[in-house]
Design an enzyme around this catalytic site. Structure first.
Site, PDB file in Angstrom:
ATOM      1  N   GLU A 273      42.451  47.595  13.200  1.00 54.59           N
ATOM      2  CA  GLU A 273      41.995  48.974  13.403  1.00 54.59           C
ATOM      3  C   GLU A 273      40.474  49.059  13.279  1.00 54.59           C
ATOM      4  O   GLU A 273      39.833  49.819  14.000  1.00 54.59           O
ATOM      5  CB  GLU A 273      42.670  49.924  12.410  1.00 54.59           C
ATOM      6  CG  GLU A 273      44.152  50.109  12.650  1.00 54.59           C
ATOM      7  CD  GLU A 273      44.497  50.585  14.058  1.00 54.59           C
ATOM      8  OE1 GLU A 273      43.904  51.561  14.532  1.00 54.59           O
ATOM      9  OE2 GLU A 273      45.361  49.958  14.693  1.00 54.59           O
ATOM     10  N   TRP A 276      39.230  48.205  16.515  1.00 57.50           N
ATOM     11  CA  TRP A 276      39.258  49.325  17.476  1.00 57.50           C
ATOM     12  C   TRP A 276      37.960  50.113  17.382  1.00 57.50           C
ATOM     13  O   TRP A 276      37.368  50.519  18.384  1.00 57.50           O
ATOM     14  CB  TRP A 276      40.437  50.278  17.191  1.00 57.50           C
ATOM     15  CG  TRP A 276      41.679  49.945  17.962  1.00 57.50           C
ATOM     16  CD1 TRP A 276      42.797  49.355  17.466  1.00 57.50           C
ATOM     17  CD2 TRP A 276      41.934  50.182  19.369  1.00 57.50           C
ATOM     18  NE1 TRP A 276      43.728  49.208  18.468  1.00 57.50           N
ATOM     19  CE2 TRP A 276      43.218  49.708  19.636  1.00 57.50           C
ATOM     20  CE3 TRP A 276      41.190  50.742  20.395  1.00 57.50           C
ATOM     21  CZ2 TRP A 276      43.795  49.779  20.905  1.00 57.50           C
ATOM     22  CZ3 TRP A 276      41.750  50.816  21.675  1.00 57.50           C
ATOM     23  CH2 TRP A 276      43.039  50.334  21.908  1.00 57.50           C
ATOM     24  N   TRP A 304      41.174  70.241  35.933  1.00 56.53           N
ATOM     25  CA  TRP A 304      41.618  70.716  34.619  1.00 56.53           C
ATOM     26  C   TRP A 304      41.743  72.235  34.587  1.00 56.53           C
ATOM     27  O   TRP A 304      41.015  72.938  35.296  1.00 56.53           O
ATOM     28  CB  TRP A 304      40.619  70.286  33.536  1.00 56.53           C
ATOM     29  CG  TRP A 304      40.453  68.806  33.372  1.00 56.53           C
ATOM     30  CD1 TRP A 304      39.354  68.070  33.701  1.00 56.53           C
ATOM     31  CD2 TRP A 304      41.407  67.881  32.839  1.00 56.53           C
ATOM     32  NE1 TRP A 304      39.551  66.739  33.399  1.00 56.53           N
ATOM     33  CE2 TRP A 304      40.799  66.590  32.870  1.00 56.53           C
ATOM     34  CE3 TRP A 304      42.705  68.000  32.341  1.00 56.53           C
ATOM     35  CZ2 TRP A 304      41.466  65.450  32.416  1.00 56.53           C
ATOM     36  CZ3 TRP A 304      43.347  66.851  31.886  1.00 56.53           C
ATOM     37  CH2 TRP A 304      42.740  65.605  31.934  1.00 56.53           C
ATOM     38  N   ASN A 339      46.071  59.659  12.464  1.00 60.52           N
ATOM     39  CA  ASN A 339      45.852  59.061  13.790  1.00 60.52           C
ATOM     40  C   ASN A 339      47.002  59.312  14.756  1.00 60.52           C
ATOM     41  O   ASN A 339      46.793  59.657  15.922  1.00 60.52           O
ATOM     42  CB  ASN A 339      45.611  57.555  13.645  1.00 60.52           C
ATOM     43  CG  ASN A 339      45.360  56.903  14.992  1.00 60.52           C
ATOM     44  OD1 ASN A 339      44.432  57.275  15.700  1.00 60.52           O
ATOM     45  ND2 ASN A 339      46.216  55.953  15.355  1.00 60.52           N
ATOM     46  N   TRP A 357      40.004  66.980  28.441  1.00 61.58           N
ATOM     47  CA  TRP A 357      39.868  66.256  27.172  1.00 61.58           C
ATOM     48  C   TRP A 357      38.519  66.535  26.513  1.00 61.58           C
ATOM     49  O   TRP A 357      38.385  66.451  25.286  1.00 61.58           O
ATOM     50  CB  TRP A 357      40.065  64.746  27.372  1.00 61.58           C
ATOM     51  CG  TRP A 357      39.108  64.120  28.363  1.00 61.58           C
ATOM     52  CD1 TRP A 357      39.298  63.971  29.701  1.00 61.58           C
ATOM     53  CD2 TRP A 357      37.814  63.570  28.092  1.00 61.58           C
ATOM     54  NE1 TRP A 357      38.214  63.374  30.283  1.00 61.58           N
ATOM     55  CE2 TRP A 357      37.283  63.108  29.318  1.00 61.58           C
ATOM     56  CE3 TRP A 357      37.047  63.404  26.939  1.00 61.58           C
ATOM     57  CZ2 TRP A 357      36.026  62.511  29.438  1.00 61.58           C
ATOM     58  CZ3 TRP A 357      35.795  62.807  27.042  1.00 61.58           C
ATOM     59  CH2 TRP A 357      35.295  62.369  28.276  1.00 61.58           C
ATOM     60  N   TRP A 380      39.905  60.162  22.665  1.00 60.78           N
ATOM     61  CA  TRP A 380      40.225  61.207  23.655  1.00 60.78           C
ATOM     62  C   TRP A 380      40.417  60.615  25.041  1.00 60.78           C
ATOM     63  O   TRP A 380      41.378  60.954  25.746  1.00 60.78           O
ATOM     64  CB  TRP A 380      39.142  62.306  23.653  1.00 60.78           C
ATOM     65  CG  TRP A 380      39.450  63.321  22.605  1.00 60.78           C
ATOM     66  CD1 TRP A 380      38.922  63.392  21.350  1.00 60.78           C
ATOM     67  CD2 TRP A 380      40.427  64.368  22.700  1.00 60.78           C
ATOM     68  NE1 TRP A 380      39.497  64.434  20.660  1.00 60.78           N
ATOM     69  CE2 TRP A 380      40.420  65.053  21.459  1.00 60.78           C
ATOM     70  CE3 TRP A 380      41.289  64.805  23.695  1.00 60.78           C
ATOM     71  CZ2 TRP A 380      41.258  66.139  21.213  1.00 60.78           C
ATOM     72  CZ3 TRP A 380      42.117  65.885  23.450  1.00 60.78           C
ATOM     73  CH2 TRP A 380      42.099  66.542  22.214  1.00 60.78           C
TER      74      TRP A 380
HETATM   75  C1  LIG Z   1      41.889  61.822  19.971  1.00 67.27           C
HETATM   76  C2  LIG Z   1      41.355  60.941  18.861  1.00 67.27           C
HETATM   77  C3  LIG Z   1      40.144  61.258  18.261  1.00 67.27           C
HETATM   78  C4  LIG Z   1      39.638  60.445  17.235  1.00 67.27           C
HETATM   79  N1  LIG Z   1      38.433  60.762  16.658  1.00 67.27           N
HETATM   80  C5  LIG Z   1      37.920  59.980  15.694  1.00 67.27           C
HETATM   81  C6  LIG Z   1      36.659  60.274  15.098  1.00 67.27           C
HETATM   82  O1  LIG Z   1      35.961  61.217  15.476  1.00 67.27           O
HETATM   83  N2  LIG Z   1      36.234  59.469  14.084  1.00 67.27           N
HETATM   84  C7  LIG Z   1      36.952  58.390  13.653  1.00 67.27           C
HETATM   85  O2  LIG Z   1      36.518  57.694  12.730  1.00 67.27           O
HETATM   86  N3  LIG Z   1      38.122  58.071  14.222  1.00 67.27           N
HETATM   87  C8  LIG Z   1      38.638  58.833  15.220  1.00 67.27           C
HETATM   88  N4  LIG Z   1      39.846  58.517  15.768  1.00 67.27           N
HETATM   89  C9  LIG Z   1      40.521  57.275  15.351  1.00 67.27           C
HETATM   90  C10 LIG Z   1      41.509  57.398  14.173  1.00 67.27           C
HETATM   91  O3  LIG Z   1      42.376  58.468  14.378  1.00 67.27           O
HETATM   92  C11 LIG Z   1      40.806  57.555  12.836  1.00 67.27           C
HETATM   93  O4  LIG Z   1      39.807  56.577  12.684  1.00 67.27           O
HETATM   94  C12 LIG Z   1      41.790  57.404  11.670  1.00 67.27           C
HETATM   95  O5  LIG Z   1      42.828  58.337  11.772  1.00 67.27           O
HETATM   96  C13 LIG Z   1      41.043  57.586  10.380  1.00 67.27           C
HETATM   97  O6  LIG Z   1      41.896  57.613   9.275  1.00 67.27           O
HETATM   98  P1  LIG Z   1      41.859  56.443   8.183  1.00 67.27           P
HETATM   99  O7  LIG Z   1      40.465  56.246   7.716  1.00 67.27           O
HETATM  100  O8  LIG Z   1      42.898  56.746   7.199  1.00 67.27           O
HETATM  101  O9  LIG Z   1      42.245  55.222   9.094  1.00 67.27           O
HETATM  102  P2  LIG Z   1      42.919  53.824   8.720  1.00 67.27           P
HETATM  103  O10 LIG Z   1      44.214  53.780   9.431  1.00 67.27           O
HETATM  104  O11 LIG Z   1      42.907  53.580   7.268  1.00 67.27           O
HETATM  105  O12 LIG Z   1      41.954  52.783   9.461  1.00 67.27           O
HETATM  106  C14 LIG Z   1      40.795  52.238   8.821  1.00 67.27           C
HETATM  107  C15 LIG Z   1      39.589  52.505   9.671  1.00 67.27           C
HETATM  108  O13 LIG Z   1      39.735  51.884  10.950  1.00 67.27           O
HETATM  109  C16 LIG Z   1      39.115  52.684  11.942  1.00 67.27           C
HETATM  110  N5  LIG Z   1      40.124  53.114  12.900  1.00 67.27           N
HETATM  111  C17 LIG Z   1      41.440  53.284  12.687  1.00 67.27           C
HETATM  112  N6  LIG Z   1      42.059  53.652  13.820  1.00 67.27           N
HETATM  113  C18 LIG Z   1      41.103  53.729  14.764  1.00 67.27           C
HETATM  114  C19 LIG Z   1      41.114  54.057  16.141  1.00 67.27           C
HETATM  115  N7  LIG Z   1      42.245  54.370  16.783  1.00 67.27           N
HETATM  116  N8  LIG Z   1      39.953  54.074  16.813  1.00 67.27           N
HETATM  117  C20 LIG Z   1      38.794  53.751  16.189  1.00 67.27           C
HETATM  118  N9  LIG Z   1      38.728  53.421  14.895  1.00 67.27           N
HETATM  119  C21 LIG Z   1      39.870  53.401  14.190  1.00 67.27           C
HETATM  120  C22 LIG Z   1      38.516  53.882  11.225  1.00 67.27           C
HETATM  121  O14 LIG Z   1      37.168  53.608  10.945  1.00 67.27           O
HETATM  122  C23 LIG Z   1      39.359  53.960   9.965  1.00 67.27           C
HETATM  123  O15 LIG Z   1      38.703  54.622   8.909  1.00 67.27           O
HETATM  124  C24 LIG Z   1      40.370  59.309  16.813  1.00 67.27           C
HETATM  125  C25 LIG Z   1      41.595  59.012  17.422  1.00 67.27           C
HETATM  126  C26 LIG Z   1      42.086  59.822  18.429  1.00 67.27           C
HETATM  127  C27 LIG Z   1      43.401  59.479  19.067  1.00 67.27           C
END
Ligand SMILES: Cc1cc2nc3c(=O)[nH]c(=O)nc-3n(C[C@H](O)[C@H](O)[C@H](O)COP(=O)(O)OP(=O)(O)OC[C@H]3O[C@@H](n4cnc5c(N)ncnc54)[C@H](O)[C@@H]3O)c2cc1C
Length: 489
Positions: A273, A276, A304, A339, A357, A380
């Site tokens: 992650e 990602w 849209w 997420n 979006w 997005w």
């Molecule tokens: C529509 C949409 C918008 C999003 N907007 C943001 C945003 O503005 N800022 C943001 O940090 N994340 C965003 N994310 C990604 C993800 O949802 C969040 O990083 C995650 O939910 C953060 O929670 P956590 O720290 O508990 O993640 P954990 O599951 O604990 O993951 C650890 C870290 O990995 C990174 N990470 C995890 N999943 C993703 C992912 N899919 N994409 C990129 N990095 C990821 C984050 O830095 C996160 O803190 C978005 C996802 C979607 C689908």
């Protein structure tokens, strides 16, 4: 710190690295200068206007940064105003010979940095930026032919193959010699800054440690369930830079090394992650047009809807789909959303309501405590099908099935949509299917106590397929169906 300093005084401008620990700008300044001024520029008083989770998070992160600088004998010097005018003024007022900061990646910040650089040059002061926000630079992970990766899985494989190249994290300086505030600057705790009083909350490093000790090992099994506290919730700290991404990565790697074989999968998925996040940063760096247009230009013509009323219902969490509404209400209440829920609501906005979006991206960006240009835009565009995921419509999320699969007992819905709490697990995601008697027994009649679904998902899905098809995107679907890079559906 070794060697003799090359500058008498350096200003460290704190922006999206609100920490003393493992801060490359601060670390280099301590190394390069005899005296260091930690500086914050605020364009608005954070105590002014509506209190939102996002403003509150930034406020407490600043308080935490000031507290850690005070532990080292220094403190934040604050200026109210735009950095373009404040940094040159501060450089002159403090007699600083350079301004250090961490580098940012989004086009808006890069343009502003160019303006700051020019303004500082007029007073003879260099503006030096240090890589910070990613573990590996965009240029460090490229395809064999030297081009950027456009698909996550091959990028991840190349990234992981070079994981040992990630720089170690460095500790906060133990002692920073204090400098008295110069003209135009103030102390964070002075009476002129009422919004900054208060205690620093439990800091991000404590959260990181707690997650690595209990949680990360089960991450793989729990991370997809929005009703369960199964993710790190480190994203807000990473977004404002209150915790260093290198600290997170190294903590995960070290904890993985000491974990049982069963728990290792959790750590591996967690590191994936983080990759990602890296992936979206390199997309933003190599393809900055994503901030204003689809990653894939063939999706630029999607017609849209501009239905403000539907958009408002989505934002308010009154769509009539419990999992969507729970998520949107979580966002408003906490400034954070799970997420899985982000993917569900983004799909709902774009593929059930057919709203651009970019409207959702903008709303998320102003509401999330973890608002991050790269990840937000990437998430997005991925969900809308305009981005790095090549599949526009077979990835239409069914909000009902998503709810039943990922929130089987309705814990998430019950928490954020309390009016539905009385429904049984069997119908909590489609309460409109309960008969009138059951609705009355649950204390909520659909259409009165909670809205009926605002769209028919099956019909909306058919329309989405037609819209994308009309936009000339059918060619991409045959290959798309082979590229299932992520278990999202
Ligand atoms: C529509 C949409 C918008 C999003 N907007 C943001 C945003 O503005 N800022 C943001 O940090 N994340 C965003 N994310 C990604 C993800 O949802 C969040 O990083 C995650 O939910 C953060 O929670 P956590 O720290 O508990 O993640 P954990 O599951 O604990 O993951 C650890 C870290 O990995 C990174 N990470 C995890 N999943 C993703 C992912 N899919 N994409 C990129 N990095 C990821 C984050 O830095 C996160 O803190 C978005 C996802 C979607 C689908």
């Amino acid at each position: 710190m070794t060697g003799s300093p090359s500058y008498g005084r350096v200003i460290v401008w704190f922006r999206r690295a609100l920490r003393a620990d493992d801060n490359p700008a601060l670390w280099h300044a301590m190394h390069d200068a005899a005296s260091v001024v930690p500086l914050l520029c605020l364009s608005e008083d954070p105590s002014y206007g509506q209190v939102t989770p996002r403003r509150e998070f930034i406020r407490t992160a600043i308080i935490g940064l000031d507290a850690s600088l005070r532990n080292a004998g220094s403190h934040l010097h604050c200026r109210m105003g735009s950095p373009e005018t404040e940094l040159p003024a501060a450089a002159q007022a403090y007699g600083a010979e350079a301004v250090y900061a961490v580098g940012l990646h989004d086009p808006g910040s890069l343009e502003r940095d160019a303006r700051i650089e020019r303004a500082l040059r007029t007073v003879g002061v260099p503006f030096v930026r240090f890589p910070d926000r990613v573990l590996r630079g965009a240029g460090d992970v490229m395809t064999g032919s030297g081009t950027p990766f456009r698909v996550y899985t091959p990028y991840k494989n190349a990234w992981l193959a070079g994981a040992d190249e990630v720089a170690p994290a460095v500790s906060a300086p133990r002692r920073i010699a204090p400098v008295p505030p110069a003209a135009g600057s103030t102390d964070l705790l002075s009476p002129g800054w009422p919004g900054m009083h208060g205690a620093a909350k439990k800091d991000g490093l404590a959260r990181l440690r707690a997650f690595m000790t209990a949680g990360a090992g089960q991450y793989d099994a729990r991370r997809d369930l929005p009703g369960v506290d199964g993710t790190s919730r480190l994203s807000p700290y990473l977004a404002v830079g209150a915790v260093s991404i290198r600290r997170v990565f190294h903590a995960a790697r070290e904890a993985r090394a000491g974990a049982s074989s069963g728990a290792r999968k959790g750590f591996d998925t967690f590191i994936n992650e983080l990759v990602w996040r890296e992936f979206y940063y390199q997309i933003l760096t190599h393809y900055p047009h994503v901030m204003r247009a689809p990653f894939r230009p063939e999706f630029a013509g999607i017609p849209w809807s501009a239905d403000e009323k539907s958009f408002r219902r989505w934002k308010d969490g009154t769509t009539g789909y419990p999992i969507v509404d729970a998520a949107m209400r979580q966002l408003r209440a906490e400034g954070w959303m799970h997420n899985r829920a982000r993917m569900i609501v983004a799909s709902f906005l774009t593929k059930d309501l057919h709203i651009n979006w970019q409207w959702g991206e903008q709303y998320f960006f102003t509401t999330l405590t973890d608002a991050d240009h790269a990840s937000n835009n990437g998430g997005w565009q991925w969900t809308a099908g305009t981005g790095t995921d090549a599949s526009p419509w077979f990835r239409i999320f069914n909000p009902l099935l998503q709810g039943k699969k990922f929130d089987p007992k309705g814990a998430y819905v019950r928490r954020y949509v309390p009016e539905l709490a009385g429904f049984s697990d069997a119908v909590i995601h489609d309460p409109w299917t309960a008969n009138r008697q059951e609705q009355e027994a649950a204390g909520c009649v659909i259409g009165r106590g909670y809205p009926a679904p605002m769209v028919d998902h099956a019909e909306a899905r058919v329309r989405t397929m037609a819209i994308y098809r009309m936009s000339g995107t059918t060619a991409s679907t045959a290959s798309a169906s082979r590229v299932r890079t992520r278990s999202q559906v």
